[in-house]
Design an enzyme around this catalytic site. Structure first.
Site, PDB file in Angstrom:
ATOM      1  N   GLU B  50     -43.807 -36.860  33.853  1.00 47.28           N
ATOM      2  CA  GLU B  50     -45.052 -37.437  34.381  1.00 47.28           C
ATOM      3  C   GLU B  50     -45.819 -36.326  35.068  1.00 47.28           C
ATOM      4  O   GLU B  50     -45.343 -35.722  36.029  1.00 47.28           O
ATOM      5  CB  GLU B  50     -44.760 -38.552  35.384  1.00 47.28           C
ATOM      6  CG  GLU B  50     -44.555 -39.907  34.734  1.00 47.28           C
ATOM      7  CD  GLU B  50     -44.369 -41.028  35.742  1.00 47.28           C
ATOM      8  OE1 GLU B  50     -43.815 -42.055  35.356  1.00 47.28           O
ATOM      9  OE2 GLU B  50     -44.746 -40.862  36.919  1.00 47.28           O
ATOM     10  N   ASP B  61     -50.596 -43.851  47.131  1.00 49.48           N
ATOM     11  CA  ASP B  61     -49.562 -42.842  47.354  1.00 49.48           C
ATOM     12  C   ASP B  61     -49.255 -42.633  48.825  1.00 49.48           C
ATOM     13  O   ASP B  61     -50.133 -42.692  49.681  1.00 49.48           O
ATOM     14  CB  ASP B  61     -49.979 -41.507  46.725  1.00 49.48           C
ATOM     15  CG  ASP B  61     -49.825 -41.531  45.221  1.00 49.48           C
ATOM     16  OD1 ASP B  61     -48.701 -41.828  44.764  1.00 49.48           O
ATOM     17  OD2 ASP B  61     -50.803 -41.277  44.512  1.00 49.48           O
TER      18      ASP B  61
END
Lengths: 425, 279
Positions: B50, B61
């Protein structure tokens, strides 16, 4: 193969093509958004999957509440007895004489409980949170006006409240921070980024995604994922509805010009919306021009930005060529946001509303002018609208009428203004 | 669709183990180090990569990945350079699937069609875009699928059985199950809850179901990998990079090696996962 950056943001270019070719004049400017939360290409629901079910729930609850007479009655009662509605529409006689042109009226939202228009939205949303069975409220704030209004309704309805506020703003809006704490809210300073409103909003979204089950996010402006832009607008539209009736009562006709300051744009959409289909009424939104539009020290998203996606919606943003969001600047913490509500972006694209910038210095001058001439200390946010009125009124005929939203009072800003004027408080 | 993803999952199935999916932020702390890390991942045991696309406002996040994005942006990373990173990686590895992960705005500004063409040209196999739920499929998901790039969707604990079909409808490659409501880097929840959720999703799809958010150690990877088709590790890797940097934020002498060591450990975890499941 090498990848070079495009000479201009593609989103902006695609948008300009859309604007020229496809933005039709709608039958009504008041029917948006569509069922997906879109105002033309703007708006939408750009959020993490975790939040989607909740946002759909909120939309459903809002649909029900809108049509529930009991909800509307509770809202109207709180408006009348807690906020102090209707707010007066005041003829600013001395400012009108001083400028020598159009008659100037102020919609006195600064007289509301907590000192700004923000409370209109907070009362509405806290009732929604209650209906949804949520037990905890979070909010973001820039100048602290929305934080204070949120903390106020949380105290009134007995909810725990967490307010995210950029560390820079915590410093420059100390009185409001103390006010929130007195009201029982927890104020969490956010140090990420430049520590202003956008960073506070990111942090509130992170809290929400973590505590989605019990937490209601009380967004302070007419932006974010659908249905927020719509429901905040509807709660704030009481401003324009009253103003429209009041000016008809006072003058027997509609105004020629309606003016309001635009950060995220909730006070502006609140006064604009009921006038949108009145063709004879010219409407102007005033953005924060900061220290000038050449560099990045401003918050004029429409005048100097381009369309992009942030905080759940597509709208005009301050961003670089890579789509990274820029930090804006404004003398007024409440306008210090690099985006704008999606309905404003659409109103700009259709040409219905004109958006113009006012610089820090012009706002500061207007702040002092109004204080001396009318005995009203305006918030620095509203001072931007006053500065635009000061520019336009002298060019208009004496039988013409301006209605301006005086969205907040300036008590919170006296330290900022004092510092700039070199006065030790 | 590009074949690399399906080939990789087919191979893992015959090996009888879950995939180790490793996330790192493109350009953190600089382009060359980042490329070194990317190249080291497959040898250390990563099955799928990723590749994070930095964004100024990463709303989903936690602090570790926020800081990684800021380091990358400060180092001059752009979406064009992240594509360039993938292109350079493909010069020596044409088998490991690459999934680009991030937020929509940089892609929107780059231009959706131009981005998809360039992504395909450099060998990208899938996209994960956090702020594009199924309601926004017309923006990027449908155009990506038409061009043959997988669009991998996040399913979360709030995605109930009623909503799952909508979430899975235009999903391809694999399903990324987010193990908790929260931001990246939070604490790992009870593995038994996670396996229940994985089985629930498997009742709705034949796609591999991979689990992320909160997996930090080989033991976590082993526990989660017992039920899942893949285990995603992100924050632990990003934190390892952060810890290896010099005081002024530059790559340290061990940056690449220490990431490889961490990934080797995680790889032993996924390789032991099904042994546990078989017991």
């Amino acid at each position: 193969m090498r990848f070079s950056m495009p000479s201009q943001p593609r989103g902006a270019k695609a948008y300009e093509e859309l604007r020229v070719n496809q933005t039709p004049k709608p039958n009504s400017f008041r029917s948006g958004p569509d069922e997906d939360g879109r105002f033309g290409i703007f708006g939408g629901r750009f959020v993490a999957e975790t939040l989607m079910p909740l946002i759909l729930d909120l939309q459903g609850e809002w649909e029900k509440a809108k049509n529930d007479p009991a909800f509307q009655k509770e809202l109207a009662d709180l408006g009348a007895h807690y906020i102090g509605r209707p707010s007066p529409l005041y003829f600013a006689e001395r400012l009108t004489e001083h400028l020598g042109g159009a008659k100037i009226y102020f919609k006195r939202e600064e007289l509301n409980h907590t000192g700004s228009h923000k409370i209109n939205n907070c009362v509405g949303q806290i009732l929604l949170a209650k209906r949804m069975g949520k037990t905890r409220i979070i909010a973001e704030t820039g100048a602290g006006q929305h934080g204070v209004a949120s903390a106020t309704v949380c105290a009134r309805f007995g909810f725990p409240c967490v307010v995210y506020m950029g560390a820079t703003d915590v410093e420059r809006q100390a009185p409001n921070v103390f006010r929130m704490k007195l009201l029982g809210a927890e104020v969490k300073p956010v140090t990420a980024g430049s520590g202003t409103l956008k960073d506070a909003m990111n942090e509130a979204l992170r809290d929400w995604v973590t505590n989605v089950e019990n937490t209601y996010y009380l967004i302070g402006t007419a932006a974010g994922p659908h249905p927020y832009p719509e429901l905040v607008r509807d709660f704030q539209s009481v401003i324009g509805k009253e103003a429209r009736e009041q000016i008809l009562e006072a003058e027997g006709r509609l105004p020629d010009l309606v003016v309001a300051a635009v950060g995220g744009g909730s006070n502006a959409i609140g006064i604009f919306h009921p006038f949108l289909d009145d063709e004879s009424v010219q409407i102007v939104g005033v953005e924060a021009g900061g220290r000038g539009l050449e560099g990045v020290e401003h918050c004029a998203s429409i005048t100097a930005g381009s369309p992009g996606v942030l905080h759940g919606n597509r709208t005009y943003l301050l961003q670089d060529r890579d789509g990274q969001i820029l930090e804006g600047h404004s003398i007024s913490a409440g306008l210090d946001y690099p985006g704008i509500g999606p309905e404003h972006s659409w109103l700009h694209s259709t040409g219905r509303v004109e958006y113009v910038p006012i610089m820090d210095q012009e706002a500061l001058d207007a702040f002092q002018t109004l204080t001396r001439l009318e005995g009203i200390i305006p918030a620095l946010e509203a001072s931007h609208a006053i500065a635009e009125v000061i520019k336009r009124a002298p060019k208009m005929r004496k039988d013409q009428i301006i209605v301006m939203n005086l969205s907040g009072r300036g008590d919170k800003d006296i330290f900022t203004v004092g510092k700039i004027l070199g006065v030790e408080l | 669709m590009t074949a690399r993803m399906d080939n990789r999952f087919a191979a893992l199935k015959s090996e009888g183990r879950p995939a180790l999916i490793t996330y790192f932020m493109g350009g953190d702390p600089d382009f060359d180090t980042s490329l070194g890390i990317m190249k080291a991942l497959p040898a250390a045991g990563a099955d799928i990569i990723e590749l994070g696309m930095p964004f100024s406002d990463p709303m989903a996040d936690g602090p570790a990945i926020q800081l990684a994005g800021q380091r990358a942006l400060k180092g001059g990373q752009t979406l064009a350079r992240t594509l360039e990173l993938a292109r350079k990686f493909r010069e020596s590895d044409d088998e490991t699937p690459i999934v680009m992960m991030g937020y929509y705005n940089p892609i929107y500004i780059y231009g959706v069609d131009r981005f998809l063409d360039d992504a395909l040209a450099v060998g990208i196999d899938g996209l994960i875009v956090v702020d594009l739920p199924p309601e926004m499929d017309d923006e990027l998901c449908i155009p990506a699928l038409k061009k043959g790039i997988n669009f991998i969707r996040l399913a979360t604990p709030t995605t109930d059985d009623k909503r799952l079909p909508a979430v899975l409808k235009n999903t391809s490659g694999f399903v990324y199950y987010v193990s908790m409501t929260g931001i990246t880097g939070s604490a790992l929840p009870d593995p038994s809850l996670v396996s229940g959720a994985v089985n629930r999703i498997k009742g709705h799809t034949s796609l591999p179901v991979c689990v992320g958010f909160g997996v930090k150690t080989a033991d976590h990877a082993k526990a989660i990998g017992a039920a899942a088709d893949g285990v995603v590790v992100g924050t632990a890797i990003v934190a390892q990079i952060a810890g290896s940097l010099t005081k002024d934020g530059k790559a340290g002498p061990d940056t690449i090696a220490s990431v490889a060591t961490l990934v080797r450990g995680l790889a032993t975890g996924v390789r032991a996962a099904r042994l546990v499941a078989a017991e």
